[in-house]
Design a protein around this motif. Structure first.
Motif, PDB file in Angstrom:
ATOM      1  N   GLY A  69      33.961  58.157  65.287  1.00 10.57           N
ATOM      2  CA  GLY A  69      34.753  57.369  66.215  1.00 10.57           C
ATOM      3  C   GLY A  69      35.428  56.175  65.575  1.00 10.57           C
ATOM      4  O   GLY A  69      36.376  55.614  66.142  1.00 10.57           O
ATOM      5  N   SER A  70      34.959  55.777  64.386  1.00 11.89           N
ATOM      6  CA  SER A  70      35.543  54.621  63.689  1.00 11.89           C
ATOM      7  C   SER A  70      36.471  55.013  62.558  1.00 11.89           C
ATOM      8  O   SER A  70      37.027  54.143  61.880  1.00 11.89           O
ATOM      9  N   ALA A  71      36.657  56.317  62.338  1.00 15.04           N
ATOM     10  CA  ALA A  71      37.437  56.760  61.180  1.00 15.04           C
ATOM     11  C   ALA A  71      38.859  56.225  61.195  1.00 15.04           C
ATOM     12  O   ALA A  71      39.420  55.898  60.148  1.00 15.04           O
ATOM     13  N   GLY A  72      39.465  56.128  62.371  1.00 16.12           N
ATOM     14  CA  GLY A  72      40.850  55.663  62.448  1.00 16.12           C
ATOM     15  C   GLY A  72      41.039  54.201  62.108  1.00 16.12           C
ATOM     16  O   GLY A  72      42.170  53.757  61.886  1.00 16.12           O
ATOM     17  N   LYS A  73      39.957  53.451  62.054  1.00 20.30           N
ATOM     18  CA  LYS A  73      40.050  52.020  61.741  1.00 20.30           C
ATOM     19  C   LYS A  73      39.982  51.735  60.242  1.00 20.30           C
ATOM     20  O   LYS A  73      40.202  50.615  59.815  1.00 20.30           O
ATOM     21  N   VAL A  74      39.643  52.742  59.457  1.00 18.59           N
ATOM     22  CA  VAL A  74      39.331  52.517  58.050  1.00 18.59           C
ATOM     23  C   VAL A  74      40.603  52.385  57.222  1.00 18.59           C
ATOM     24  O   VAL A  74      41.551  53.157  57.362  1.00 18.59           O
ATOM     25  N   ARG A  75      40.602  51.402  56.319  1.00 20.34           N
ATOM     26  CA  ARG A  75      41.659  51.231  55.327  1.00 20.34           C
ATOM     27  C   ARG A  75      40.991  51.100  53.957  1.00 20.34           C
ATOM     28  O   ARG A  75      40.031  50.354  53.802  1.00 20.34           O
ATOM     29  N   VAL A  76      41.482  51.825  52.964  1.00 21.48           N
ATOM     30  CA  VAL A  76      40.931  51.768  51.612  1.00 21.48           C
ATOM     31  C   VAL A  76      41.674  50.704  50.809  1.00 21.48           C
ATOM     32  O   VAL A  76      42.903  50.754  50.695  1.00 21.48           O
ATOM     33  N   VAL A  77      40.935  49.754  50.278  1.00 21.06           N
ATOM     34  CA  VAL A  77      41.496  48.710  49.425  1.00 21.06           C
ATOM     35  C   VAL A  77      40.659  48.656  48.150  1.00 21.06           C
ATOM     36  O   VAL A  77      39.525  48.179  48.157  1.00 21.06           O
ATOM     37  N   TYR A  78      41.203  49.171  47.056  1.00 24.60           N
ATOM     38  CA  TYR A  78      40.475  49.112  45.792  1.00 24.60           C
ATOM     39  C   TYR A  78      40.356  47.667  45.324  1.00 24.60           C
ATOM     40  O   TYR A  78      41.323  46.899  45.418  1.00 24.60           O
ATOM     41  N   PRO A  79      39.212  47.265  44.790  1.00 23.98           N
ATOM     42  CA  PRO A  79      39.096  45.916  44.218  1.00 23.98           C
ATOM     43  C   PRO A  79      39.822  45.842  42.882  1.00 23.98           C
ATOM     44  O   PRO A  79      40.386  46.823  42.405  1.00 23.98           O
ATOM     45  N   GLY A  80      39.779  44.669  42.278  1.00 27.64           N
ATOM     46  CA  GLY A  80      40.493  44.469  41.024  1.00 27.64           C
ATOM     47  C   GLY A  80      39.556  44.262  39.846  1.00 27.64           C
ATOM     48  O   GLY A  80      38.379  43.928  40.005  1.00 27.64           O
ATOM     49  N   VAL A  81      40.100  44.476  38.665  1.00 24.68           N
ATOM     50  CA  VAL A  81      39.404  44.178  37.417  1.00 24.68           C
ATOM     51  C   VAL A  81      39.985  42.882  36.854  1.00 24.68           C
ATOM     52  O   VAL A  81      41.206  42.739  36.756  1.00 24.68           O
ATOM     53  N   ASP A  82      39.143  41.950  36.515  1.00 30.14           N
ATOM     54  CA  ASP A  82      39.619  40.672  35.983  1.00 30.14           C
ATOM     55  C   ASP A  82      40.402  40.873  34.689  1.00 30.14           C
ATOM     56  O   ASP A  82      40.065  41.737  33.873  1.00 30.14           O
ATOM     57  N   GLU A  83      41.427  40.060  34.492  1.00 26.25           N
ATOM     58  CA  GLU A  83      42.337  40.251  33.367  1.00 26.25           C
ATOM     59  C   GLU A  83      41.675  40.025  32.010  1.00 26.25           C
ATOM     60  O   GLU A  83      42.188  40.496  30.989  1.00 26.25           O
ATOM     61  N   GLU A  84      40.555  39.324  31.983  1.00 23.72           N
ATOM     62  CA  GLU A  84      39.894  39.106  30.690  1.00 23.72           C
ATOM     63  C   GLU A  84      39.336  40.404  30.103  1.00 23.72           C
ATOM     64  O   GLU A  84      39.064  40.485  28.897  1.00 23.72           O
ATOM     65  N   PHE A  85      39.160  41.417  30.933  1.00 22.45           N
ATOM     66  CA  PHE A  85      38.756  42.723  30.421  1.00 22.45           C
ATOM     67  C   PHE A  85      39.997  43.423  29.879  1.00 22.45           C
ATOM     68  O   PHE A  85      40.831  43.928  30.627  1.00 22.45           O
ATOM     69  N   ARG A  86      40.115  43.418  28.567  1.00 19.58           N
ATOM     70  CA  ARG A  86      41.289  43.950  27.871  1.00 19.58           C
ATOM     71  C   ARG A  86      40.803  44.567  26.569  1.00 19.58           C
ATOM     72  O   ARG A  86      39.701  44.261  26.085  1.00 19.58           O
ATOM     73  N   PRO A  87      41.592  45.421  25.927  1.00 14.87           N
ATOM     74  CA  PRO A  87      41.156  45.967  24.636  1.00 14.87           C
ATOM     75  C   PRO A  87      40.965  44.868  23.600  1.00 14.87           C
ATOM     76  O   PRO A  87      41.747  43.913  23.530  1.00 14.87           O
ATOM     77  N   GLY A  88      39.941  44.978  22.810  1.00 14.54           N
ATOM     78  CA  GLY A  88      39.693  43.999  21.758  1.00 14.54           C
ATOM     79  C   GLY A  88      40.530  44.300  20.527  1.00 14.54           C
ATOM     80  O   GLY A  88      40.993  45.426  20.324  1.00 14.54           O
ATOM     81  N   THR A  89      40.732  43.290  19.721  1.00 11.21           N
ATOM     82  CA  THR A  89      41.396  43.504  18.442  1.00 11.21           C
ATOM     83  C   THR A  89      40.416  44.166  17.477  1.00 11.21           C
ATOM     84  O   THR A  89      39.193  44.168  17.705  1.00 11.21           O
ATOM     85  N   ALA A  90      40.938  44.712  16.387  1.00 11.29           N
ATOM     86  CA  ALA A  90      40.070  45.346  15.390  1.00 11.29           C
ATOM     87  C   ALA A  90      39.045  44.354  14.855  1.00 11.29           C
ATOM     88  O   ALA A  90      37.872  44.696  14.651  1.00 11.29           O
ATOM     89  N   GLY A  91      39.475  43.115  14.655  1.00  4.94           N
ATOM     90  CA  GLY A  91      38.559  42.098  14.145  1.00  4.94           C
ATOM     91  C   GLY A  91      37.469  41.749  15.146  1.00  4.94           C
ATOM     92  O   GLY A  91      36.297  41.585  14.768  1.00  4.94           O
ATOM     93  N   GLU A  92      37.839  41.630  16.428  1.00  5.72           N
ATOM     94  CA  GLU A  92      36.848  41.327  17.463  1.00  5.72           C
ATOM     95  C   GLU A  92      35.815  42.441  17.580  1.00  5.72           C
ATOM     96  O   GLU A  92      34.609  42.198  17.688  1.00  5.72           O
ATOM     97  N   ILE A  93      36.300  43.670  17.557  1.00  8.25           N
ATOM     98  CA  ILE A  93      35.395  44.811  17.687  1.00  8.25           C
ATOM     99  C   ILE A  93      34.439  44.875  16.500  1.00  8.25           C
ATOM    100  O   ILE A  93      33.228  45.050  16.667  1.00  8.25           O
ATOM    101  N   ALA A  94      34.974  44.714  15.290  1.00  7.62           N
ATOM    102  CA  ALA A  94      34.126  44.778  14.100  1.00  7.62           C
ATOM    103  C   ALA A  94      33.074  43.678  14.118  1.00  7.62           C
ATOM    104  O   ALA A  94      31.910  43.913  13.749  1.00  7.62           O
TER     105      ALA A  94
END
Length: 313
Positions: A69-94
């Protein structure tokens, strides 16, 4: 309401965010006080709400099945990933790999260590692979222990301690320490590092330097850790359940719940096939790009506007 339920007396237009329905679908994964504070109020709250927000299509489907009975009220909103999560440089990874004593990379799990996260299955798979191949990559666990994890904590301590030289690693988990500049060496034949809770900057570095991210959780309303791994350019292996296929997309491998052999096979395949791993990693950042806070905020604003303009249903 940011968490499932609404006040019994709510005279204003209301929106409830349903992160997941684990309290209904997996009550054994919650303490009794959590079950008793939520379960009796779900149905009435869903009826009272003008809109329900879920973080995935999977949870929207759960609501449609259990509360049609509540299905019509549902809206999907994906959350976000903070921008600090990014690929590391080769030096950072090493540098991070060197600090962890894993210069050739490692498998990573990040999240609370509790029953629903199914970390025991990951340990089973990794132990089998490491026993067959002494050169198999180390396993790094980042995150605090949750409730019901006494047996898991003892098992991790044994694996981390090995012949005794790695005991300090396990102690670091129990104490909630971060990534040391020079962590204790992993025990021979074990090569498991349990880092405990990490501050955000250290956590990002540990994500960036991982070869693979593994998330064997049995149920997630969204599953933010794999999304953060993808944002760092790290492919993921997860279970083919709940929201995890939506999060991982084509940037990882999915395996059936309860199939430890399949989990081990997926991990072994990606370690043995660097070309496939690189292909998945090449899709990771784009997949994570679907999850941004600016978009989530705009979509939440639209949900609130709908709730304000809609009549009681």
């Amino acid at each position: 309401s940011p968490l499932l339920t609404l006040p019994l007396d709510c005279p204003v237009p209301a929106v409830a965010t349903v992160h997941d329905l684990t309290v209904l679908l997996m009550p054994e994964a919650h303490r009794a006080k959590v079950r008793f504070s939520l379960l009796p109020f779900l149905a009435a709250s869903f009826r009272r709400a003008r809109r329900l927000v879920t973080l995935s299509r999977a949870t929207a489907g759960d609501i449609a099945f259990h509360y049609p009975g509540s299905a019509g009220k549902v809206r999907v909103v994906y959350p976000g990933v903070d921008e600090e999560f990014r690929p590391g440089t080769a030096g950072e990874i090493a540098a991070t790999r060197e600090a962890l004593g894993a210069p050739r990379g490692y498998l990573l799990y990040a999240g609370t260590l509790e029953p629903r996260k199914n970390v025991g299955a990951l340990l089973d798979a990794w132990e089998a692979l490491a026993a067959d191949d002494p050169g198999f990559p180390p396993l790094v666990l980042a995150g605090p222990y949750g409730w019901g994890s006494r047996a898991l904590a003892a098992r991790i301590a044994r694996l981390a301690a090995g012949d005794g030289r790695g005991a300090g690693t396990a102690a670091g988990t129990a104490a909630g320490t971060g990534l040391a500049a020079t962590p204790p060496p992993a025990a021979a034949g074990s090569r498991l590092l349990a880092l405990g809770h990490l501050d955000r900057a250290r956590l990002v570095r540990v994500f960036q330097a991982a070869s693979l991210f593994v998330y064997p959780s049995l149920y997630e309303g969204f599953g933010l850790p794999p999304a953060e791994a993808l944002a760092c350019g790290v492919p993921a292996v997860a279970l083919d359940t709940s929201s995890l296929p939506e999060v991982v997309g084509k940037a990882g491998l999915l395996v059936a719940p309860g199939d430890t052999a399949a989990l081990a096979a997926a991990l072994g395949r990606l370690v043995a096939e660097p070309g496939l791993t690189a292909e998945l990693a090449g899709r990771a950042v784009a997949q994570a790009g679907r999850f941004r806070w600016q978009r989530a905020a705009a979509e939440m604003e639209e949900v609130f506007r709908e709730a304000l303009s809609a009549g009681l249903e």
